[in-house]
Design a protein around this motif. Sequence first.
Motif, PDB file in Angstrom:
ATOM      1  N   ILE A 222       0.837  -1.208   0.000  1.00  0.00           N
ATOM      2  CA  ILE A 222       0.000   0.000   0.000  1.00  0.00           C
ATOM      3  C   ILE A 222       0.870   1.255   0.000  1.00  0.00           C
ATOM      4  CG2 ILE A 222      -1.603   1.378   1.390  1.00  0.00           C
ATOM      5  CD1 ILE A 222      -2.973  -1.147   2.233  1.00  0.00           C
ATOM      6  N   VAL A 223       0.479   2.191  -0.829  1.00  0.00           N
ATOM      7  CA  VAL A 223       1.018   3.554  -0.806  1.00  0.00           C
ATOM      8  C   VAL A 223      -0.177   4.481  -0.602  1.00  0.00           C
ATOM      9  CG1 VAL A 223       2.186   5.360  -2.137  1.00  0.00           C
ATOM     10  CG2 VAL A 223       2.912   2.978  -2.373  1.00  0.00           C
ATOM     11  N   PHE A 224      -0.016   5.518   0.174  1.00  0.00           N
ATOM     12  CA  PHE A 224      -1.117   6.456   0.376  1.00  0.00           C
ATOM     13  C   PHE A 224      -1.012   7.637  -0.595  1.00  0.00           C
ATOM     14  CE2 PHE A 224      -1.521   4.238   4.445  1.00  0.00           C
ATOM     15  CZ  PHE A 224      -2.898   4.049   4.462  1.00  0.00           C
ATOM     16  N   ALA A 225      -2.160   8.085  -1.051  1.00  0.00           N
ATOM     17  CA  ALA A 225      -2.232   9.255  -1.922  1.00  0.00           C
ATOM     18  C   ALA A 225      -2.828  10.408  -1.126  1.00  0.00           C
ATOM     19  CB  ALA A 225      -3.102   8.951  -3.142  1.00  0.00           C
ATOM     20  N   MET A 226      -2.033  11.454  -0.946  1.00  0.00           N
ATOM     21  CA  MET A 226      -2.522  12.618  -0.202  1.00  0.00           C
ATOM     22  C   MET A 226      -2.870  13.734  -1.178  1.00  0.00           C
ATOM     23  SD  MET A 226      -1.079  14.451   3.162  1.00  0.00           S
ATOM     24  CE  MET A 226      -0.413  16.075   2.934  1.00  0.00           C
TER      25      MET A 226
END
Length: 857
Positions: A222-226
């Motif tokens: 998982i990578v978060f998108a801000m």
Amino acid sequence: MSAIPQSDHERRKQISVRGIAQVENVTNVKKTFNRHLHYTLVKDRNVATPRDYFFALAHTVRDHLVSRWIRTQQHYYENDPKRVYYLSLEYYMGRTLSNTMLNIGIQGACDEAMYQLGLDIEDLEDIEEDAGLGNGGLGRLAACFLDSMATLGLAAYGYGIRYEYGIFAQKIKNGDQVEEPDDWLRFGNPWEKARPEYMLPVNFYGRVECTGERAKWVDTQIVFAMPYDSPIPGFRNNVVNTMRLWSAKSPNSFNLRFFNDGDYIQAVCDRNLAENISRVLYPNDNFFEGKELRLKQEYFMVAATLQDIIRRFKSSKFGSRDPVRTSFETFPEKVSIQLNDTHPALAIPELMRILVDIEGLTWDKAWEISCKTCAYTNHTVLPEALERWPVHLLERILPRHLQIIFEINARHLEEVTKRFPGDIDRLRRMSLVEEEGEKRINMAHLAIVGAHAVNGVAKIHSDILKKDIFKDFYEMNPEKFQNKTNGITPRRWLALCNPGLADAIVDRIGESWLTHLDELKKLSSFINDRGFRRTIQTVKQENKMKLASYILKEYGITINTASMFDIQVKRIHEYKRQLLNCLHFITMYNRIKRNPSAPFVPRTVMIGGKAAPGYYMAKQIIRLICAVARVINNDPVVGDKLKIVYLENYRVTLAEKVIPAADLSQQISTAGTEASGTGNMKFMLNGALTCGTLDGANIEMREEMGPENIFIFGMTVEEVEELKRKGYNAWDYYNKNSELKQCIDQINSGFFNPHNPDQFKDVANVLLNHDRFYLLADYEDYIKCQERASDMYTNTEEWTKMAINNIASSGKFSSDRTISEYAREIWGVEPSWEKLPAPHEPKEEENSTEGKKNDKK
């Protein structure tokens, strides 16, 4: 600043498109400016730097946007219109401050306020970093479209990536392009608002588990998108839309194994790898590079965006109470997704994955919804630019999406078989999966199959798509294919960058052209008005003097402002044929040297643009132009008759200086290779004449202004195809034209670089043996066309009449017209010229209650 007859401050105080500086507005701006300097930047006038003053002014201007921004999003929440989502990997925005002041009508007040405070607003504007989140035309078009969507009152959102490093800064050192990082965020960005509360997870890698007919994507990373939101103000209508750019953030969890091993540093370093996804813009234009990071960027953007779109769809004021919303029956009625080229094409399998795997829809229902929602714009016909992702890469990074693409392809080929039974070769040509060599997914085919509308960006380009590139798809689904000729925003590309010309137009026909550009046709009645012609000539000369002053300051080159300013600014690429331009000024140089006393119309040739860092031939073209410039500019026999200037680090801000000063614009791509062009439209709108081929939007420009007001040369698309069929032999042209032969021999022999005589042999070799763009076939006609332009330039009155004709014929090429066509014919929404109510500061209870309900912002 250049010494011009009237100071810019005095001009900007006049009643014009910049607005009247009302006393109360000026007082308010000064008060807010000082408050931001004190409270936001924690400085006083004794220690503040020019950059502090810029930030104080930017925050002051942003304050004028905030109420409008909130009110606009509340308006969309209350009325629940169909929303348009423009998905683009590039947005070439340039600077925001001056454009925002113009659009909300406070430029006069801000200018006067800064003047009273002893500051020069233009100096402050120059401090702002360009937001260079694009390579060229595609990204700049997206920026113009956002401006038009807000001006037309569409409920529209631009989605992209917040690259930490934009398009590289170009330095020219000893004739070589050197790339330097564009760290545009190092001082912060006053226009953006981070929204960590809306951070979303994006998955990569993993594997697919199948249970019966259901599939589940598991064991993912998982990578978060801000999201970072920037306001997009419409022109004086109180509408402020949103551009939401995603930044990659690592999950908060650390790898505990490293902690147990005592390697804390490695744990932190690994965490940062995830954030590389939004680190840098790929600096390639019209060239596909199948790199893993690029694929991750494309999926990262569409995955985060689709989650956001669906969240907004479900949580709308009416949708949250409507059980039909949960079945997605009304999704295409409320959502339109425009794919800006194939870069966001993964939105199609991602939407299918969400609808089938997560929302539980049947494949057929999900496919119907997805097709009705998505539309695709093609931007290039060059084969090397079309995206084709290796299957093994997709299988590793996005295994579920590859399964979905295979399923889409299988069903698509069934339909092809039904329509064209027994045509095996057609099946091969139309497959989404290319089997020859390395197995790859053709993303353009995926975009066409998964969209309800496919459009090119100029009439000739759309025709080429139908007759050639996507001929099979057109024969199967002709109703999908449309044309949407590109446009530019007249706010930035005339009112902002050329205030003298804008004021001259306002004096004659009023201000309505700012939102209805076809009003410019009224200028036709002033073509024979000597006073108006004189005004146009004066404005052009002032712009030329400004540019000459800039060139002297930046490059130390003194240029003749009475000379013809002959300009070609665009990405450096073989198909754009900067080399043909180079052959022309070498020819002019040779003619001067042969007969120095012969009459010669003075020229200053300016070329600007960046070459992709890995594009060897483009970098050689820059080296050659700079080498030729050194010889010509230092030859006393030539003097000020001919000067060559390479414009370093061409970008939006430099374009705003160069385009208003141009006399002649070079749009000389090989017929059938430039999809549209928008630089050609900017020059036309600012009164430059065009020397060009019948390619892209040049054809429609000629139709609008008449063939007598444009300099056209070279082969047509049909003639290029015929030459291709017959076989192109460059040596035939070389041997029969002595001037051309001399130019190529000089390039080949080291005449322009005696210290390294072999440096340009490969350029000559390409021209004579490997030229895909037929430069030598068009050379003779190009030289004759340039001679016609020179002859006309000596007749100042006739040249000015042609220039006015160009301006008066520019109406079609407004991005407002383009977006209106997209809205009505693709998105199914109606543009609106109505203004929203004038803003006021929201009450506390409105912020607290409506803000909680309405998460649009």
